[in-house]
Design an enzyme around this catalytic site. Sequence first.
Site, mmCIF file in Angstrom:
data_model
loop_
_atom_site.group_PDB
_atom_site.id
_atom_site.type_symbol
_atom_site.label_atom_id
_atom_site.label_comp_id
_atom_site.label_asym_id
_atom_site.label_seq_id
_atom_site.Cartn_x
_atom_site.Cartn_y
_atom_site.Cartn_z
ATOM 1 N N ASN A 24 0.871 -1.183 0.000
ATOM 2 C CA ASN A 24 0.000 0.000 0.000
ATOM 3 C C ASN A 24 0.905 1.229 0.000
ATOM 4 O O ASN A 24 1.497 1.562 1.024
ATOM 5 C CB ASN A 24 -0.888 -0.037 1.250
ATOM 6 C CG ASN A 24 -1.717 1.230 1.402
ATOM 7 O OD1 ASN A 24 -1.765 2.065 0.499
ATOM 8 N ND2 ASN A 24 -2.356 1.381 2.559
ATOM 9 N N TRP A 25 1.005 1.873 -1.140
ATOM 10 C CA TRP A 25 1.922 3.021 -1.252
ATOM 11 C C TRP A 25 1.407 4.264 -0.534
ATOM 12 O O TRP A 25 2.149 5.229 -0.355
ATOM 13 C CB TRP A 25 2.144 3.382 -2.727
ATOM 14 C CG TRP A 25 2.864 2.360 -3.532
ATOM 15 C CD1 TRP A 25 3.218 1.080 -3.160
ATOM 16 C CD2 TRP A 25 3.331 2.524 -4.877
ATOM 17 N NE1 TRP A 25 3.868 0.458 -4.190
ATOM 18 C CE2 TRP A 25 3.953 1.310 -5.261
ATOM 19 C CE3 TRP A 25 3.276 3.572 -5.794
ATOM 20 C CZ2 TRP A 25 4.519 1.135 -6.524
ATOM 21 C CZ3 TRP A 25 3.841 3.391 -7.049
ATOM 22 C CH2 TRP A 25 4.456 2.182 -7.395
ATOM 23 N N LYS A 26 0.144 4.277 -0.193
ATOM 24 C CA LYS A 26 -0.471 5.474 0.409
ATOM 25 C C LYS A 26 -0.205 6.672 -0.510
ATOM 26 O O LYS A 26 -0.164 6.502 -1.727
ATOM 27 C CB LYS A 26 0.036 5.683 1.844
ATOM 28 C CG LYS A 26 -0.107 4.386 2.650
ATOM 29 C CD LYS A 26 0.110 4.542 4.119
ATOM 30 C CE LYS A 26 -0.060 3.181 4.798
ATOM 31 N NZ LYS A 26 0.039 3.239 6.237
ATOM 32 N N GLU A 39 -6.618 4.821 8.019
ATOM 33 C CA GLU A 39 -6.404 6.240 7.678
ATOM 34 C C GLU A 39 -7.656 6.820 7.021
ATOM 35 O O GLU A 39 -7.997 7.982 7.234
ATOM 36 C CB GLU A 39 -5.167 6.361 6.774
ATOM 37 C CG GLU A 39 -3.896 6.111 7.583
ATOM 38 C CD GLU A 39 -2.754 5.484 6.812
ATOM 39 O OE1 GLU A 39 -2.758 5.518 5.570
ATOM 40 O OE2 GLU A 39 -1.843 4.938 7.470
ATOM 41 N N SER A 81 3.866 -1.901 10.346
ATOM 42 C CA SER A 81 5.314 -1.975 10.550
ATOM 43 C C SER A 81 5.878 -3.357 10.239
ATOM 44 O O SER A 81 6.811 -3.808 10.904
ATOM 45 C CB SER A 81 5.682 -1.538 11.974
ATOM 46 O OG SER A 81 5.281 -0.197 12.178
ATOM 47 N N GLU A 105 -4.944 -4.716 10.665
ATOM 48 C CA GLU A 105 -3.931 -3.683 10.864
ATOM 49 C C GLU A 105 -4.203 -2.947 12.169
ATOM 50 O O GLU A 105 -5.013 -2.009 12.208
ATOM 51 C CB GLU A 105 -3.968 -2.674 9.708
ATOM 52 C CG GLU A 105 -3.697 -3.278 8.354
ATOM 53 C CD GLU A 105 -3.148 -2.255 7.361
ATOM 54 O OE1 GLU A 105 -2.184 -2.584 6.665
ATOM 55 O OE2 GLU A 105 -3.662 -1.122 7.302
ATOM 56 N N GLY A 149 3.059 -1.024 4.185
ATOM 57 C CA GLY A 149 3.089 0.398 3.855
ATOM 58 C C GLY A 149 4.497 0.828 3.492
ATOM 59 O O GLY A 149 4.995 0.582 2.396
ATOM 60 N N GLY A 150 5.175 1.456 4.440
ATOM 61 C CA GLY A 150 6.498 2.045 4.212
ATOM 62 C C GLY A 150 7.479 1.140 3.471
ATOM 63 O O GLY A 150 8.164 1.583 2.540
ATOM 64 N N HIS A 173 -9.328 1.115 5.246
ATOM 65 C CA HIS A 173 -8.044 1.399 5.885
ATOM 66 C C HIS A 173 -8.260 2.379 7.038
ATOM 67 O O HIS A 173 -9.073 3.301 6.935
ATOM 68 C CB HIS A 173 -7.047 1.978 4.870
ATOM 69 C CG HIS A 173 -5.655 1.952 5.402
ATOM 70 N ND1 HIS A 173 -5.198 2.896 6.283
ATOM 71 C CD2 HIS A 173 -4.632 1.076 5.217
ATOM 72 C CE1 HIS A 173 -3.954 2.599 6.624
ATOM 73 N NE2 HIS A 173 -3.579 1.504 5.989
ATOM 74 N N GLY A 192 2.915 2.424 10.728
ATOM 75 C CA GLY A 192 3.891 3.501 10.559
ATOM 76 C C GLY A 192 4.602 3.897 11.838
ATOM 77 O O GLY A 192 5.241 4.947 11.888
#
Length: 252
Positions: free
Chosen positions: A9-11, A98, A214, A168, A235-236, A96, A174
């Site tokens: 997930n590149w966000k 966010e 993470s 999640e 993510g990251g 998600h 993150g």
Amino acid sequence: MRTKIVAGNWKMNKTLAEGVALCKELQEALEGKKLFCKVIVAPPYLHLASVASVLNKGTVALGAQNCADQESGAYTGEVSAAMLASAGVSHVILGHSERRAYYHEDGALLAKKVKMAMAHGLTPIFCVGEQLEDRDKERHFEIVEEQLEQSVLSLSAEEFGRIIIAYEPVWAIGTGRTATPQQAQAMHAHIRQTIANKYGTEVADNCSILYGGSCNASNAKELFANPDVDGGLIGGASLEVAKFLPIIEAFT
Ligand code: 13P
């Protein structure tokens, strides 16, 4: 056996040129490798059509990070499930944390998005997860059950058989603080039991449940080794091939 999956997930990261370059690099890194899991990348909307043309879908599937709850029409700024499907998208991340937190997406709206995505042949990756305070109060199982109940447990068994769940925990996203393999396994088993209670063990056993928060090259193997953890939503660490590839290769 249910499908093992690693999804990125590149966000809201990468310009168009950077995104295309990242996909090319990933594609090249995976080419000719024997993979033991399905790989999905979910770039921002803007990148999807361009990225679709550089990905070999047999190796990497394309996901979106959201979709509209409406079919089409006067919804300024929205992107419909039909548009995504027409651009070569096969998966869509919905629910998600966010989107729930910053854009106020609630369970009822997400139920509509899930339906809409499925009506256009997209596979939802439906996210659930508790806040730290929920876990501190030992309400995490209850919260996650509620999120499933509100948005996906009204699907038919046939429909539910086509979705992917991602757990999640919000406190792990993150933050560099990962759920322990034991915490992840306990929640994944609980989710699978909740699915079994509603749809029976066959549907539950076939549902891929991913862990996100993470997840990285050093903890992926240990997390994915759990019987109910079928992969990760990353993510990251999905933003660089050097970090994403070892997570994919955690499945051997
Ligand atoms: P991080 O891997 O950056 O913690 O993000 C997880 C996530 O939210 C994936 O959807």
